[in-house]
Design a protein around this motif. Structure first.
Motif, PDB file in Angstrom:
ATOM      1  N   PRO A 152       0.928  -1.156  -0.008  1.00 51.31           N
ATOM      2  CA  PRO A 152      -0.178   0.121  -0.028  1.00 51.31           C
ATOM      3  C   PRO A 152       0.821   1.198   0.068  1.00 51.31           C
ATOM      4  CG  PRO A 152       0.143  -1.071   2.077  1.00 51.31           C
ATOM      5  CD  PRO A 152       0.813  -1.825   1.442  1.00 51.31           C
ATOM      6  N   PHE A 153       0.588   2.307  -0.576  1.00 51.79           N
ATOM      7  CA  PHE A 153       0.921   3.520  -0.638  1.00 51.79           C
ATOM      8  C   PHE A 153      -0.214   4.571  -0.591  1.00 51.79           C
ATOM      9  CE2 PHE A 153       4.245   1.267  -3.125  1.00 51.79           C
ATOM     10  CZ  PHE A 153       5.402   1.636  -2.410  1.00 51.79           C
ATOM     11  N   ALA A 154      -0.947   4.500   0.820  1.00 51.76           N
ATOM     12  CA  ALA A 154      -1.930   5.466   0.956  1.00 51.76           C
ATOM     13  C   ALA A 154      -1.444   6.755   2.087  1.00 51.76           C
ATOM     14  CB  ALA A 154      -3.144   4.576   1.505  1.00 51.76           C
ATOM     15  N   THR A 155      -0.606   6.262   2.797  1.00 54.08           N
ATOM     16  CA  THR A 155      -0.459   7.125   4.052  1.00 54.08           C
ATOM     17  C   THR A 155       1.217   7.438   4.176  1.00 54.08           C
ATOM     18  OG1 THR A 155       0.045   5.473   5.571  1.00 54.08           O
ATOM     19  CG2 THR A 155      -2.365   5.949   5.232  1.00 54.08           C
ATOM     20  N   GLU A 156       1.536   8.309   4.931  1.00 50.23           N
ATOM     21  CA  GLU A 156       3.134   8.465   5.154  1.00 50.23           C
ATOM     22  C   GLU A 156       3.695   7.295   5.631  1.00 50.23           C
ATOM     23  OE1 GLU A 156       5.706  11.268   8.088  1.00 50.23           O
ATOM     24  OE2 GLU A 156       3.568  11.611   7.801  1.00 50.23           O
ATOM     25  N   LYS A 157       2.931   6.574   6.522  1.00 45.01           N
ATOM     26  CA  LYS A 157       3.638   5.418   7.045  1.00 45.01           C
ATOM     27  C   LYS A 157       3.738   4.550   6.019  1.00 45.01           C
ATOM     28  CE  LYS A 157       3.035   1.897  10.669  1.00 45.01           C
ATOM     29  NZ  LYS A 157       3.493   0.761   9.955  1.00 45.01           N
ATOM     30  N   ASP A 158       2.856   4.318   5.189  1.00 43.35           N
ATOM     31  CA  ASP A 158       3.095   3.295   3.949  1.00 43.35           C
ATOM     32  C   ASP A 158       4.457   3.574   3.212  1.00 43.35           C
ATOM     33  OD1 ASP A 158       0.776   2.304   4.781  1.00 43.35           O
ATOM     34  OD2 ASP A 158      -0.530   3.068   3.130  1.00 43.35           O
ATOM     35  N   TYR A 159       4.594   5.042   2.860  1.00 45.50           N
ATOM     36  CA  TYR A 159       5.870   5.349   2.430  1.00 45.50           C
ATOM     37  C   TYR A 159       7.155   5.085   3.107  1.00 45.50           C
ATOM     38  CZ  TYR A 159       3.292   7.605  -1.525  1.00 45.50           C
ATOM     39  OH  TYR A 159       2.621   7.889  -2.916  1.00 45.50           O
ATOM     40  N   ARG A 160       6.971   5.108   4.305  1.00 49.83           N
ATOM     41  CA  ARG A 160       8.119   4.834   5.325  1.00 49.83           C
ATOM     42  C   ARG A 160       8.285   3.451   5.318  1.00 49.83           C
ATOM     43  NH1 ARG A 160      10.141   9.721   6.785  1.00 49.83           N
ATOM     44  NH2 ARG A 160       8.661  11.515   7.127  1.00 49.83           N
ATOM     45  N   ASP A 161       7.219   2.598   5.528  1.00 44.71           N
ATOM     46  CA  ASP A 161       7.505   1.295   5.396  1.00 44.71           C
ATOM     47  C   ASP A 161       8.082   0.809   4.346  1.00 44.71           C
ATOM     48  OD1 ASP A 161       6.020   0.862   7.854  1.00 44.71           O
ATOM     49  OD2 ASP A 161       4.207   0.448   7.099  1.00 44.71           O
ATOM     50  N   PHE A 162       7.801   1.229   3.004  1.00 41.69           N
ATOM     51  CA  PHE A 162       8.511   0.640   2.075  1.00 41.69           C
ATOM     52  C   PHE A 162      10.013   0.987   2.032  1.00 41.69           C
ATOM     53  CE2 PHE A 162       9.596   0.193  -2.574  1.00 41.69           C
ATOM     54  CZ  PHE A 162       9.273  -1.288  -2.440  1.00 41.69           C
ATOM     55  N   LEU A 163      10.373   2.345   2.341  1.00 42.43           N
ATOM     56  CA  LEU A 163      11.842   2.497   2.340  1.00 42.43           C
ATOM     57  C   LEU A 163      12.421   1.657   3.221  1.00 42.43           C
ATOM     58  CD1 LEU A 163      11.519   6.504   3.154  1.00 42.43           C
ATOM     59  CD2 LEU A 163      12.532   5.334   1.115  1.00 42.43           C
ATOM     60  N   SER A 164      11.780   1.152   4.473  1.00 43.61           N
ATOM     61  CA  SER A 164      12.486  -0.008   5.221  1.00 43.61           C
ATOM     62  C   SER A 164      12.661  -1.129   4.445  1.00 43.61           C
ATOM     63  CB  SER A 164      11.686  -0.128   6.439  1.00 43.61           C
ATOM     64  OG  SER A 164      11.750   1.183   7.381  1.00 43.61           O
ATOM     65  N   ARG A 165      11.585  -1.456   3.691  1.00 43.72           N
ATOM     66  CA  ARG A 165      11.567  -3.006   3.008  1.00 43.72           C
ATOM     67  C   ARG A 165      12.628  -2.628   1.727  1.00 43.72           C
ATOM     68  NH1 ARG A 165       5.751  -5.630   2.146  1.00 43.72           N
ATOM     69  NH2 ARG A 165       6.235  -6.623   3.994  1.00 43.72           N
ATOM     70  N   ILE A 166      12.992  -1.534   1.382  1.00 45.27           N
ATOM     71  CA  ILE A 166      14.064  -1.562   0.409  1.00 45.27           C
ATOM     72  C   ILE A 166      15.413  -2.142   0.882  1.00 45.27           C
ATOM     73  CG2 ILE A 166      15.642   0.217  -0.528  1.00 45.27           C
ATOM     74  CD1 ILE A 166      12.949   1.741  -1.450  1.00 45.27           C
ATOM     75  N   ASP A 167      15.723  -1.719   2.287  1.00 37.61           N
ATOM     76  CA  ASP A 167      16.849  -2.178   2.766  1.00 37.61           C
ATOM     77  C   ASP A 167      16.705  -3.689   3.079  1.00 37.61           C
ATOM     78  OD1 ASP A 167      17.591   0.408   3.567  1.00 37.61           O
ATOM     79  OD2 ASP A 167      16.888   0.491   5.275  1.00 37.61           O
ATOM     80  N   GLY A 168      15.670  -4.316   3.006  1.00 39.93           N
ATOM     81  CA  GLY A 168      15.557  -5.764   3.036  1.00 39.93           C
ATOM     82  C   GLY A 168      15.982  -6.357   1.760  1.00 39.93           C
ATOM     83  N   ILE A 169      15.406  -5.791   0.617  1.00 38.80           N
ATOM     84  CA  ILE A 169      15.493  -6.363  -0.524  1.00 38.80           C
ATOM     85  C   ILE A 169      17.180  -6.237  -1.095  1.00 38.80           C
ATOM     86  CG2 ILE A 169      15.309  -4.299  -2.014  1.00 38.80           C
ATOM     87  CD1 ILE A 169      14.244  -7.770  -2.835  1.00 38.80           C
ATOM     88  N   VAL A 170      17.884  -5.214  -0.530  1.00 41.36           N
ATOM     89  CA  VAL A 170      19.200  -5.230  -0.687  1.00 41.36           C
ATOM     90  C   VAL A 170      20.020  -6.408  -0.208  1.00 41.36           C
ATOM     91  CG1 VAL A 170      21.336  -3.635  -0.248  1.00 41.36           C
ATOM     92  CG2 VAL A 170      19.317  -2.380  -0.861  1.00 41.36           C
ATOM     93  N   THR A 171      19.715  -6.670   1.096  1.00 46.07           N
ATOM     94  CA  THR A 171      20.197  -7.844   1.642  1.00 46.07           C
ATOM     95  C   THR A 171      19.816  -9.111   0.909  1.00 46.07           C
ATOM     96  OG1 THR A 171      20.175  -6.806   3.905  1.00 46.07           O
ATOM     97  CG2 THR A 171      20.171  -9.178   4.138  1.00 46.07           C
TER      98      THR A 171
END
Length: 598
Positions: A152-171
């Protein structure tokens, strides 16, 4: 001939007695207490499994782990998974099965079967071959980040959640490189032809300007719920994440595959060409179908189905007055502009009109319906070239995100008008969308059953659903009926080609030639199909094998009940317990039939 499902049940001892009654009537209070305790354990299991698999949580609309991506390719994760399975097998095995009945006993047996199957799969080093062109983690993650998928990309938290998930995909992608290096050392590598198709998928994300990235799309169009005051900060964060994290890790993966992995890939295509490959393919057949089918028998069944469907195609050719051979008819269908759209949006609009038409007809054959709706969307451009012609993405059970029927518009000549009715029925309603949504919405079932299941049930139901087209009032145009036959031919050819490659040692070209000879499919579709079977052995077997079980059960019920047979009641019985292993489904329907006949 194929081993019967009843015989196959003998190799699934946990399931074979799934619906059998206890030797004596248990004490009602003790039985109720055992069932209540088991339900609590199943809920505890599912909660723990979501934490281990945060993408599944996102898929079902649970936002708690939207900022996480487990490193599921690591040795630590695999070891934890084995311990997880053993611990839950031990806990659930401790229940008194004789005190359970009905759905509780069914859930007990299916649960243990699933966990034992998971443990059995640990023997095979699939982690050494983590990426291919068909199920590509890099492409899946890009679809997540595009805003057109389950993230989801509906709220500010959603956008910040995906930024954290980006760290996961790098790993995870760096882990994929490390695992492929181990695979090269062990001789467990992908066929070269598959990995050549991966390179352009990765290169699509190597952008100089972050705003050209698919990951920028959610930032390019913020929803109103994201405050204006935080948008500049989010834009800067996404710009940095794309430039400093995503593009570099996609480039590292591209460079490794291009420079190091491709020279080490194999020219063979069969899973059986890998170490322990025969056992690996046998496991994949069992995992995808829930039965132990002999690949040689499956191959011969496929050949007989191809012959039967060919005869029906010749009947359509005669009905429309076409003069010439069947191959002439194939050429006519492939080359005549009247059968194809010129504009992708016209194709999508055509499917939207079909959705309304089919939905209005469903009450003829069903008295159970999903609450969730579905949308029709275009497959994203960056993954369209090597994707299937269509696919389905499930909704959230609360309906907050609809299902999606993805249509690939990369090559409009691979999307004939005459194939639209059957494809819509298969992917949407009463096929995948219908069945999966109904299962998710049955709140009485434990969540591992609502959101899990066997491929042969999913795909068998969708193919069976296609066969209902005439009863629904569809396929009145003989060309649309040809489209139905063409799709069934594809599923029959899958039996031949999958076993041909992985059991008989066929080459890629041999498989392509066979499919081109027996269908009017576009060559791009045939190539994508064959490479799909190479990438995902045995998954393609579930369609016809699952359909056969459901169709045989219906024929049995019609013969037993005669005029008392109620097709809507039969369909409810098939759908109301979720995606069961085929032996359990067969036993369940026969008990349902015995109750109605008695």
């Amino acid at each position: 001939m194929l081993r019967s499902i009843s015989a196959a049940a003998a190799v699934l001892p946990l399931l074979s007695a799934a619906c059998a009654g206890p030797p004596s009537a248990p004490d009602p209070e003790a039985a109720a207490a055992e069932a209540q305790r088991l339900a609590a354990v199943f809920e505890e299991f599912f909660e723990e499994s979501l934490e281990r698999n945060p993408i599944q949580a996102t898929q079902i609309g649970d936002p708690r782990y939207n900022d996480r991506l487990s490193n599921f390719l690591s040795a630590e994760y695999r070891a934890e998974g084995q311990a997880f399975d053993r611990r839950w097998i031990e806990r659930v095995s401790g229940f008194d099965r004789d005190l359970l009945s009905g759905q509780d006993r069914l859930s007990y047996d299916v649960f243990l079967y699933n966990r034992e199957l998971s443990l059995a799969g640990d023997r095979f080093p699939s982690w050494m071959i983590p990426i291919n062109q068909f199920f590509s983690l890099p492409s899946f993650f890009a679809q997540l980040g595009s805003g057109d998928s389950i993230q989801p990309f509906a709220t500010e938290k959603d956008y910040r959640d995906f930024l954290s998930r980006i760290d996961g995909i790098v790993t995870v992608l760096d882990q994929a490189i490390a695992n492929m290096r181990e695979g090269v050392e062990a001789g467990v590598v992908q066929p070269r032809v598959l990995m050549e198709k991966v390179l352009p998928q990765l290169e699509a994300h190597l952008v100089d300007d972050p705003e050209e990235s698919v990951f920028w799309r959610p930032v390019a169009s913020f929803p109103e719920e994201v405050p204006e005051t935080v948008r500049p900060e989010l834009e800067a964060a996404y710009r940095a994440a794309i430039t400093d994290k995503l593009v570099p890790v996609y480039r590292r993966l591209r460079d490794y595959i291009r420079d190091d992995y491709l020279p080490a890939t194999r020219e063979t295509f069969a899973l059986t060409a890998l170490p322990d490959g025969d056992a690996w393919y046998a496991y994949m057949i069992r995992a995808m179908t829930s039965i132990e089918a002999d690949p040689e028998e499956v191959h011969r069944f496929g050949l007989s189905e191809v012959e039967r469907i060919t005869g029906e195609m010749e009947g359509v050719m005669a009905a429309v007055g076409f003069e010439g051979t069947l191959h002439d008819f194939f050429t006519h269908l492939e080359t005549s502009d009247e059968f194809y759209f010129d504009d992708p949006e016209e194709l999508l609009d055509g499917y939207r009109a079909l959705r309304d038409e089919i939905d209005a007809k469903l009450p003829k054959l069903f008295d159970i319906f999903p609450k969730a709706g579905y949308e029709i969307r275009e497959v994203p451009e960056f993954m369209a070239q090597s994707s299937a012609g269509a696919s389905y993405q499930a909704p959230t059970p609360d309906g907050s995100r609809p299902g999606v029927f993805w249509v690939n518009t990369y090559n409009l000549r691979a999307q004939p008008r005459f194939g639209m009715e059957t494809l819509s029925i298969h992917e949407a309603s009463p096929g995948h969308h219908f069945q999966i949504s109904i299962a998710q919405e049955i709140e009485e079932l434990p969540r591992f059953r609502r959101f899990g299941g066997v491929s042969a049930y999913f795909e068998g139901w969708a193919l069976y659903a296609e066969s209902l087209g005439k009863e629904l009032g569809m396929f009145t145009d003989p060309y649309q009926w040809y489209g139905r036959l063409s799709d069934e031919m594809l599923r029959a050819m899958r039996l031949v080609v999958d076993t041909g490659i992985h059991h008989r040692g066929w080459s890629r070209q041999q498989a392509i030639d066979y499919m081109m000879e027996h269908s009017s499919l576009a060559e791009t579709d045939v190539v994508a199909e064959v490479e799909r079977y190479i990438a995902f052995p045995a998954q393609a077997l579930g369609y016809k094998l699952g359909q056969r079980v459901i169709a045989d059960l219906r024929a049995e019920a019609e013969a037993e009940l005669g005029d008392a047979f109620d097709l809507r009641a039969f369909h409810r019985a098939i759908l109301e317990d979720g995606a069961l292993p085929l032996p359990v489904l067969e036993r369940k329907i026969r008990e349902w039939l015995a109750d109605r006949a008695g």
